[in-house]
Design a protein around this motif. Sequence first.
Motif, PDB file in Angstrom:
ATOM      1  N   ARG A  53      -8.820  34.976  11.393  1.00 50.65           N
ATOM      2  CA  ARG A  53      -8.250  34.396  12.610  1.00 50.65           C
ATOM      3  C   ARG A  53      -9.103  34.742  13.826  1.00 50.65           C
ATOM      4  NH1 ARG A  53      -5.389  37.954  16.096  1.00 50.65           N
ATOM      5  NH2 ARG A  53      -5.423  40.039  15.220  1.00 50.65           N
ATOM      6  N   ASP A  68      -7.986  42.008   9.462  1.00 53.15           N
ATOM      7  CA  ASP A  68      -8.595  41.883  10.796  1.00 53.15           C
ATOM      8  C   ASP A  68      -9.639  42.965  11.030  1.00 53.15           C
ATOM      9  OD1 ASP A  68      -7.039  39.758  11.361  1.00 53.15           O
ATOM     10  OD2 ASP A  68      -5.594  40.843  12.616  1.00 53.15           O
ATOM     11  N   GLY A  96      -9.095  39.586  15.909  1.00 52.94           N
ATOM     12  CA  GLY A  96      -8.990  39.000  14.585  1.00 52.94           C
ATOM     13  C   GLY A  96     -10.237  39.303  13.771  1.00 52.94           C
ATOM     14  N   SER A 139      -8.883  22.075  11.656  1.00 54.75           N
ATOM     15  CA  SER A 139      -9.048  23.436  11.126  1.00 54.75           C
ATOM     16  C   SER A 139     -10.413  23.959  11.544  1.00 54.75           C
ATOM     17  CB  SER A 139      -9.016  23.435   9.592  1.00 54.75           C
ATOM     18  OG  SER A 139      -7.783  22.998   9.129  1.00 54.75           O
ATOM     19  N   ARG A 186      -9.205  33.281   4.496  1.00 53.98           N
ATOM     20  CA  ARG A 186      -8.677  32.949   5.809  1.00 53.98           C
ATOM     21  C   ARG A 186      -8.752  34.169   6.723  1.00 53.98           C
ATOM     22  NH1 ARG A 186      -2.876  30.239   7.142  1.00 53.98           N
ATOM     23  NH2 ARG A 186      -2.589  31.374   9.064  1.00 53.98           N
ATOM     24  N   HIS A 204      -4.696  33.768  17.795  1.00 57.38           N
ATOM     25  CA  HIS A 204      -3.643  33.253  16.912  1.00 57.38           C
ATOM     26  C   HIS A 204      -4.141  32.093  16.040  1.00 57.38           C
ATOM     27  CE1 HIS A 204      -3.918  30.435  20.137  1.00 57.38           C
ATOM     28  NE2 HIS A 204      -3.136  29.598  19.483  1.00 57.38           N
ATOM     29  N   LEU A 205      -5.408  31.688  16.212  1.00 59.59           N
ATOM     30  CA  LEU A 205      -5.880  30.509  15.481  1.00 59.59           C
ATOM     31  C   LEU A 205      -6.449  30.876  14.115  1.00 59.59           C
ATOM     32  CD1 LEU A 205      -7.874  28.694  18.319  1.00 59.59           C
ATOM     33  CD2 LEU A 205      -5.612  28.101  17.452  1.00 59.59           C
ATOM     34  N   PRO A 206      -5.979  30.207  13.042  1.00 57.13           N
ATOM     35  CA  PRO A 206      -6.573  30.508  11.737  1.00 57.13           C
ATOM     36  C   PRO A 206      -8.012  30.002  11.662  1.00 57.13           C
ATOM     37  CG  PRO A 206      -4.903  28.776  11.543  1.00 57.13           C
ATOM     38  CD  PRO A 206      -4.914  29.202  12.978  1.00 57.13           C
ATOM     39  N   ARG A 253      -6.179  36.209   2.477  1.00 52.98           N
ATOM     40  CA  ARG A 253      -6.368  36.591   3.890  1.00 52.98           C
ATOM     41  C   ARG A 253      -7.319  37.765   3.987  1.00 52.98           C
ATOM     42  NH1 ARG A 253      -1.967  35.008   7.772  1.00 52.98           N
ATOM     43  NH2 ARG A 253      -3.285  36.025   9.293  1.00 52.98           N
TER      44      ARG A 253
END
Length: 480
Positions: free
Chosen positions: A44, A12, A17, A377, A42, A47-49, A9
């Motif tokens: 974002r 942010d 994000g 995705s 990953r 809230h969307l990856p 990840r």
Amino acid sequence: MDTLSTIPRMPDVGWLGSFGPRTAQRLAFQRKLAQQSAPLVRGRVLHLPVYFPCTPEAAHDVLVTHAKSFEKSPGFRVILHDLAGQGLFTSEGTLWRTQRKMMSPLFQPAPIHRFADIMRAVAERSAESLRDGQSIDVAHETTRIAMSIVGKALFDVDTFDEADALGGALTTALSWVNRNLASPALVAHVLAMDATGALATRAPEALRPFFERANDKVQSPFMLPGVRDPELLSAVALVNERMQRMIDERRKQGLTRADLMTLLLTAKDPEGVSDRMSDKQVRDEAITLFVAGHETTATALAWSMYLLARDPEALAKATAEADALGDGAVSPWDAHKLAYCTRVFREAMRLYPPLMMLPRRSLEPVEVGSHKLPAKSLVFVSIYAQHYREDAYPDPERFDPDRWLPEREAERHRSSYLPFSAGPRFCIGMHFAMMEGPIVLATLLRRWRFEIDRDRVIEPDDFATLRPRGGVPAVVRARR
Ligand code: HEM
């Protein structure tokens, strides 16, 4: 196959994000991507990856190997709806395939080579118009040149004198596009598109027409902030009106010239509904080519001039090459005559890729960098990050046109350099731009020296393209 949970990840950048509100934050994030050894990371948006391929191999998976499993991110289509409609840049599926197949022959190297004289003539017209001691903004001048070249070469219209009005309108429209990209409103819009699309096929029969109409409606950006701003509306209207006038004039004159406009106006309707393409479709294609065909090249040219001004050795080499042309023609096009200017142009696009991100969405489960991603995705390929990878470009901040000597280039993965993207949706205008850049550079350098303050660092501004913030101020000095 690795699971999704093993994808590292990225921290942010802001509450949105991975996309901070300022260019510097967005570039800093992408430089971090450039330092990753994992194939995929990953981030974002709200809230969307969002998945970012980091290695050239993973970028290649998305753009080339599994290109069929992706569409352009729907947000892109919504945001460009009023300006470029369903042109080649935004269309998908059968419409895109039919149109790309129809236009591709015109953009192959041989037909493009016919335009070398136009490119040189337009650049010479600009050089003629400059005066010793004049203060100019190089970015403004390269926009005038690139806009005139694409207008003359593809549509046989003269936009040199209109360039300011059209350029102003396009700047207004594109700055609205830029303000709304990666905005919460756009994310909400795309979610509404998905929901109404699903309901239009799955709701009880009686309700489907309602959701179909709702889905039609959300294809346009009607609920994004500023979409009804009078300045934006009149800018889009001006661009539309100029394009429609061009279409009307060409229909009146008869379709005898072998150029792109004739090709569009005589082509069959891609949907097969009528025997010719609608004016709306012609207009969408024309605006797309007009905008995509000059904004990018103008930006790359402005950065090339800026970088040359800061590197006297490279400037001397480029100028010597330009001088060696004498008054000789560049047509028939011979790339070897401008090999160094070509390397400068390529290196400028590495450091400042005019388009720095390629947003995609998967249509089905797909493998990227040995991870299986689910359908829908969001996968964003950062061109900028590829161009700053230290393993491909040692000392990546340094301007070094000789990175593009054939033997050095051969050492890199093909997808380490993506200014024109790759795979089926790579830039249709690539050969055009790769001829135009060196010709314009050489034509300007042959005549003038552009004095640019070497102590002033110009920052990039990720407008629709990665423009130089505040332009590139220069004083023009006669060479001979
Ligand atoms: C230095 C100049 C240029 C750069 C850096 C550039 C970059 C790109 C990139 C990265 C894409 C892919 C976008 C994506 O997949 O999301 C693209 C597509 C496109 N470009 Fe260019 N471009 C340039 C010049 C041109 C020119 C001169 C034209 C036309 C004359 C043009 C027309 C287009 C069109 C129509 C597409 C969409 C192609 C498709 O999806 O089939 N571009 N460009």
